[in-house]
Structures are given as structure tokens and as C-alpha cells.
Enzyme design. Structure first.
Site, PDB file in Angstrom:
ATOM      1  N   LYS A 162       1.169   5.823  42.474  1.00 20.08           N
ATOM      2  CA  LYS A 162       0.626   7.170  42.339  1.00 20.08           C
ATOM      3  C   LYS A 162       1.393   8.120  43.245  1.00 20.08           C
ATOM      4  O   LYS A 162       1.551   7.863  44.448  1.00 20.08           O
ATOM      5  CB  LYS A 162      -0.860   7.173  42.714  1.00 20.08           C
ATOM      6  CG  LYS A 162      -1.736   6.416  41.727  1.00 20.08           C
ATOM      7  CD  LYS A 162      -1.852   7.113  40.384  1.00 20.08           C
ATOM      8  CE  LYS A 162      -2.837   6.427  39.464  1.00 20.08           C
ATOM      9  NZ  LYS A 162      -2.980   7.091  38.159  1.00 20.08           N
ATOM     10  N   ASP A 190       3.208   7.520  38.431  1.00 20.01           N
ATOM     11  CA  ASP A 190       2.209   8.365  37.777  1.00 20.01           C
ATOM     12  C   ASP A 190       1.901   9.546  38.695  1.00 20.01           C
ATOM     13  O   ASP A 190       1.272   9.376  39.744  1.00 20.01           O
ATOM     14  CB  ASP A 190       0.929   7.568  37.493  1.00 20.01           C
ATOM     15  CG  ASP A 190      -0.062   8.357  36.647  1.00 20.01           C
ATOM     16  OD1 ASP A 190       0.216   9.541  36.351  1.00 20.01           O
ATOM     17  OD2 ASP A 190      -1.110   7.793  36.273  1.00 20.01           O
ATOM     18  N   GLU A 218       4.915   8.829  34.396  1.00 23.79           N
ATOM     19  CA  GLU A 218       3.699   9.189  33.659  1.00 23.79           C
ATOM     20  C   GLU A 218       3.194  10.567  34.076  1.00 23.79           C
ATOM     21  O   GLU A 218       3.110  10.871  35.266  1.00 23.79           O
ATOM     22  CB  GLU A 218       2.635   8.111  33.941  1.00 23.79           C
ATOM     23  CG  GLU A 218       1.315   8.326  33.248  1.00 23.79           C
ATOM     24  CD  GLU A 218       0.387   7.118  33.403  1.00 23.79           C
ATOM     25  OE1 GLU A 218       0.872   6.026  33.797  1.00 23.79           O
ATOM     26  OE2 GLU A 218      -0.808   7.256  33.133  1.00 23.79           O
ATOM     27  N   ASP A 243      -0.100  11.056  29.444  1.00 24.61           N
ATOM     28  CA  ASP A 243      -1.440  10.484  29.645  1.00 24.61           C
ATOM     29  C   ASP A 243      -2.473  11.579  29.394  1.00 24.61           C
ATOM     30  O   ASP A 243      -2.978  11.721  28.272  1.00 24.61           O
ATOM     31  CB  ASP A 243      -1.551   9.882  31.057  1.00 24.61           C
ATOM     32  CG  ASP A 243      -2.928   9.280  31.327  1.00 24.61           C
ATOM     33  OD1 ASP A 243      -3.740   9.210  30.384  1.00 24.61           O
ATOM     34  OD2 ASP A 243      -3.209   8.869  32.480  1.00 24.61           O
ATOM     35  N   LYS A 267      -6.228   5.531  26.264  1.00 25.64           N
ATOM     36  CA  LYS A 267      -7.387   5.066  27.045  1.00 25.64           C
ATOM     37  C   LYS A 267      -8.639   5.301  26.213  1.00 25.64           C
ATOM     38  O   LYS A 267      -8.816   6.399  25.672  1.00 25.64           O
ATOM     39  CB  LYS A 267      -7.527   5.878  28.333  1.00 25.64           C
ATOM     40  CG  LYS A 267      -6.463   5.636  29.371  1.00 25.64           C
ATOM     41  CD  LYS A 267      -6.774   6.470  30.598  1.00 25.64           C
ATOM     42  CE  LYS A 267      -5.630   6.437  31.576  1.00 25.64           C
ATOM     43  NZ  LYS A 267      -5.598   7.633  32.406  1.00 25.64           N
TER      44      LYS A 267
HETATM   45  C1  LIG Z   1      -6.966   2.836  36.945  1.00 25.26           C
HETATM   46  C2  LIG Z   1      -5.689   3.118  36.220  1.00 25.26           C
HETATM   47  N1  LIG Z   1      -4.624   2.305  36.692  1.00 25.26           N
HETATM   48  C3  LIG Z   1      -5.289   4.581  36.331  1.00 25.26           C
HETATM   49  O1  LIG Z   1      -4.482   4.928  37.138  1.00 25.26           O
HETATM   50  N2  LIG Z   1      -5.942   5.413  35.498  1.00 25.26           N
HETATM   51  C4  LIG Z   1      -5.797   6.829  35.453  1.00 25.26           C
HETATM   52  C5  LIG Z   1      -6.563   7.574  36.486  1.00 25.26           C
HETATM   53  C6  LIG Z   1      -8.014   7.205  36.424  1.00 25.26           C
HETATM   54  C7  LIG Z   1      -9.004   7.898  37.299  1.00 25.26           C
HETATM   55  O2  LIG Z   1      -8.731   8.853  38.007  1.00 25.26           O
HETATM   56  O3  LIG Z   1     -10.135   7.406  37.193  1.00 25.26           O
HETATM   57  C8  LIG Z   1      -4.410   7.312  35.185  1.00 25.26           C
HETATM   58  O4  LIG Z   1      -4.072   8.433  35.500  1.00 25.26           O
HETATM   59  O5  LIG Z   1      -3.616   6.599  34.556  1.00 25.26           O
HETATM   60 MG   LIG Z   2      -2.173   8.326  34.292  1.00 19.57          MG
END
Ligand SMILES: C[C@H](N)C(=O)N[C@@H](CCC(=O)O)C(=O)O
Ligand SMILES: [Mg+2]
Length: 365
Positions: A162, A190, A218, A243, A267
Site C-alpha cells: 500500500k 496499490d 493498482e 480498482d 470485488k
Molecule cells: C484487503 C485487500 N487486500 C485490499 O487491499 N482491498 C482494498 C481495500 C479495502 C478496504 O479499505 O477495506 C483495495 O484497495 O484493494
Molecule cells: Mg485496491
């Protein structure tokens, strides 16, 4: 098999470590559980995550959408009349994708139970063992490096890092993790909408110059900035994944028409459940666009449904980010899909295979 009752509850599970993105920090899963009861005694389970910063859904809105709008349309209907049921869910109200997802997951669970087979076989079959990445939350560099090393030691072959905060520090974070894992894991980045298009291009060029090749980038820019997403996609070598920019088929078709991204993250909490997720995978597949299957902060109830879909659509869903259950301190589900760090395996039990869910606090509707 006729629907007799739809009940709601809340499950609370602490996370092993706080989950931090450019959008939010969260320390526990607090999700709405749906159980659909039938006259045959079969129960279908679903789960809704209230990810307000992404879907706009809150606990109150999810409960109200299900109890006052969706459930009254379903009670008394036959599970065998399945397509009519998913249409009723999808047309019951606009948006509210997490509420729709939870109800659809429970309906798919029951439909597969009706036919005595695990859900992935009803969806077309496949190899019931898949591998997921794991998220490395955005944090101090030392903490991220330690989390990355621990994940690699636990067998994760892909890390979802992240970023999306201060660009300079983000680059340091990526360089430090890249050096520490030393080629032992793929790096997925991401930014959760945290960068401008120009910052994203600059960042990817800096990494290229340093010889760092992430597997993908991402959602670098704001969800609604498709032109900005395309700006990045056109200028960097790293495959760009949408996403938050893609919830359902309408956004995906526009994204493909514009060639605004290379990959899309599906998702269930964004699509409103499996019926639209299947459409997304089929549309993407038709256009040669690969998909990731992702999750929000969810337990092994709704993530199980995503895993069944990933198995059945593995020709198009080539990347898996179903780490929700691995982030949880404990698993509230007896039975169901086995989440063992990077390995996700589905057994032979009908439907989602869930026997029971522990510590669900009933919600009076
Ligand atoms: C949990 C998953 N790996 C993830 O990162 N999901 C989301 C964010 C989810 C959240 O904030 O609850 C993503 O951005 O891909
Ligand atoms: Mg994401």
C-alpha cells in the site's frame, strides 16, 4: 427449497495488525452477516463489509437496504427460481452494492446446496486450490519491511504494497521492500487513489530507472478520473489496474472503450455480488483484459464466495488478492473454505460449505 426468513447479525473480528491504506485505517472486521433460512432446514450465508470510503456503504444503510427493501422481495420464493431471485436483488434499489453482495452470496450458497455441489462446480468447475497475495499496510518503512519479510517467510509469493501517501516516502518504501525481499516475491503496488496522474508516471519512471519492476500498479488516481488513469496507462511499462474506478459492467465497458487500464480488480462488495462479477469476468475475458479478484476487510464468509468464483473463472481471473481471512486474528467460521496463509483450498461440501458462524450478534429488524 423455499425461503422462509432472512436474518441479520454482526460479526467482529480483530485484525492481526492495523490495516492502513491511503484512504483509511481499520483495526477490526465489523461486518453484517446475512443468513437465509429455508423450509428444508438449509441455511445460506453471506457477509457485507461497510467500506464507506469506497462503496459508500455503512452498517445502517446495509441493514436498512436488506431488511426493508431486499428481504421482503425474497421471502416465500423458491431457490430453484434462481435467476429471478438475483434479478430481484439487483433491481431492488440503486447502488447499495455491499448489501446486494451479502444477499446474493447467501442465495448462491443455497442454490449450490440445492444441487448438492460446491459452488465453484455449479459455476463451471476448476482446480479448487489457489494462491493469494497479502497486503503490506502503508506505515513506517521499517515496519513495512518487517511485515514484507515475515509474509515472504510465511510463503506468500506476492505482496500488495500500500502506497499513495507522500510520493517521496512511497518511493523509499518500495525501494526498501524490493531490496529486502530480494526477488523472493512479486510486488504489487496499490495507491488507493492517492497520487495525481503526473505523480504516478513520475513514480513508475523512478522505479524503472532503479531497475524495479512491480507486477502491477493498482488505482493510482482518483476513482472517477478515467482520463487520468489512461494518462498513466499510456505512459508507463508497468500494467495499470483499475480498482475503485470499476464497480460494474457499465464502468468496465467504458474503461475498455477508453483503454484506460490493463487489468481490472473485481470485488463482490463493488459488483453487488456474484451475478455481476461473472458478467465483469466475461466482458473482460472477451476483450483480453485480465482480472484480479479482490476483497475488502472481510472474513472467510464472503471471501469464500470470491474464492469459488476465482476457481471457476481462472482463465480470466489470473491474480488473487483474497487476504481478508489471513489478516484476521481468528476465523469465525466452522467449515467453509480453508485459508492457510497464501494457500486457499475448497473442499467437497455443498455450497460454501459453512457449518456455522461463531459470535454473531443478532440485529433486530
Ligand atoms: C484487503 C485487500 N487486500 C485490499 O487491499 N482491498 C482494498 C481495500 C479495502 C478496504 O479499505 O477495506 C483495495 O484497495 O484493494
Ligand atoms: Mg485496491
Amino acid at each position: 427449497m423455499k425461503i422462509t426468513d432472512i436474518q441479520l447479525g454482526m460479526v467482529r473480528v480483530p485484525l492481526k495488525t492495523p490495516f492502513k491504506t491511503a484512504l483509511r485505517t481499520v483495526e477490526s472486521v465489523d461486518d453484517i452477516i446475512v443468513s437465509i433460512h429455508t423450509d428444508t432446514g438449509h441455511i445460506g450465508y453471506g457477509e457485507a463489509a461497510a467500506t464507506a470510503v469506497i462503496t459508500g456503504d455503512t452498517h445502517g444503510a446495509i441493514v436498512a437496504a436488506i431488511s426493508t427493501v431486499i428481504a421482503p422481495r425474497l421471502v416465500g420464493r423458491e431457490i430453484a427460481d434462481f435467476n429471478a431471485l438475483t434479478r430481484l436483488v439487483q433491481t431492488a434499489l440503486e447502488r447499495n452494492t455491499s448489501a446486494k453482495a451479502a444477499v446474493e452470496i447467501a442465495l448462491y450458497d443455497l442454490f449450490a446446496q440445492l444441487h448438492g455441489a460446491p459452488l465453484y462446480r455449479i459455476l463451471g468447475g476448476g482446480d479448487p486450490v489457489i494462491s493469494t497475495d497479502i497486503t503490506i499496510s502503508v506505515d513506517y518503512i521499517d515496519k513495512m519491511v518487517a511485515d514484507a519479510l515475515s509474509a515472504v517467510d510465511r510463503g506468500f509469493g506476492a505482496l500488495k504494497i500500500k502506497v499513495g501517501k507522500d510520493l517521496g516516502v512511497d518511493l523509499e518504501r518500495i525501494r526498501a521492500i524490493h531490496a529486502a525481499v530480494d526477488g523472493r516475491a512479486l510486488l504489487r503496488l496499490d495507491a488507493n487513489q492517492g497520487w495525481t496522474p503526473k505523480q504516478a508516471v513520475h513514480a513508475m519512471r523512478q522505479l524503472e530507472d532503479a531497475g524495479i519492476e512491480p507486477e502491477l500498479l493498482e488505482q493510482p488516481v482518483k476513482a472517477h478520473d478515467l482520463a487520468g488513469l489512461k494518462y498513466v496507462t499510456d505512459r508507463v511499462h508497468v500494467p495499470v489496474m483499475a480498482d475503485e474506478s470499476v464497480f460494474g459492467p457499465v464502468e468496465l465497458i467504458e474503461l475498455i472503450r477508453m483503454r484506460a487500464a490493463d487489468i481490472v480488480n473485481i470485488k463482490l462488495m463493488k459488483t453487488g455480488g456474484l451475478s455481476n462479477a461473472i458478467k465483469l469476468a466475461d466482458i473482460a475475458g472477451l476483450h483480453g483484459v485480465d482480472c484480479m479478484i479482490g476483497c475488502m476487510i472481510e472474513t472467510s464468509i464472503s471471501v469464500a464466495a470470491a474464492a469459488h468464483l476465482a476457481v471457476a473463472k481462472s482463465d480470466v481471473i489470473t491474480k488473487v488478492d483474497l487476504d481478508g481471512p489471513s489478516l484476521c486474528a481468528w476465523n469465525p467460521v466452522d467449515g467453509g473454505v480453508a485459508f492457510d496463509d497464501a494457500e486457499i483450498s475448497i473442499g467437497d461440501a455443498p455450497g460454501l460449505g459453512i457449518v456455522s458462524i461463531r459470535d454473531v450478534q443478532p440485529i433486530a429488524c
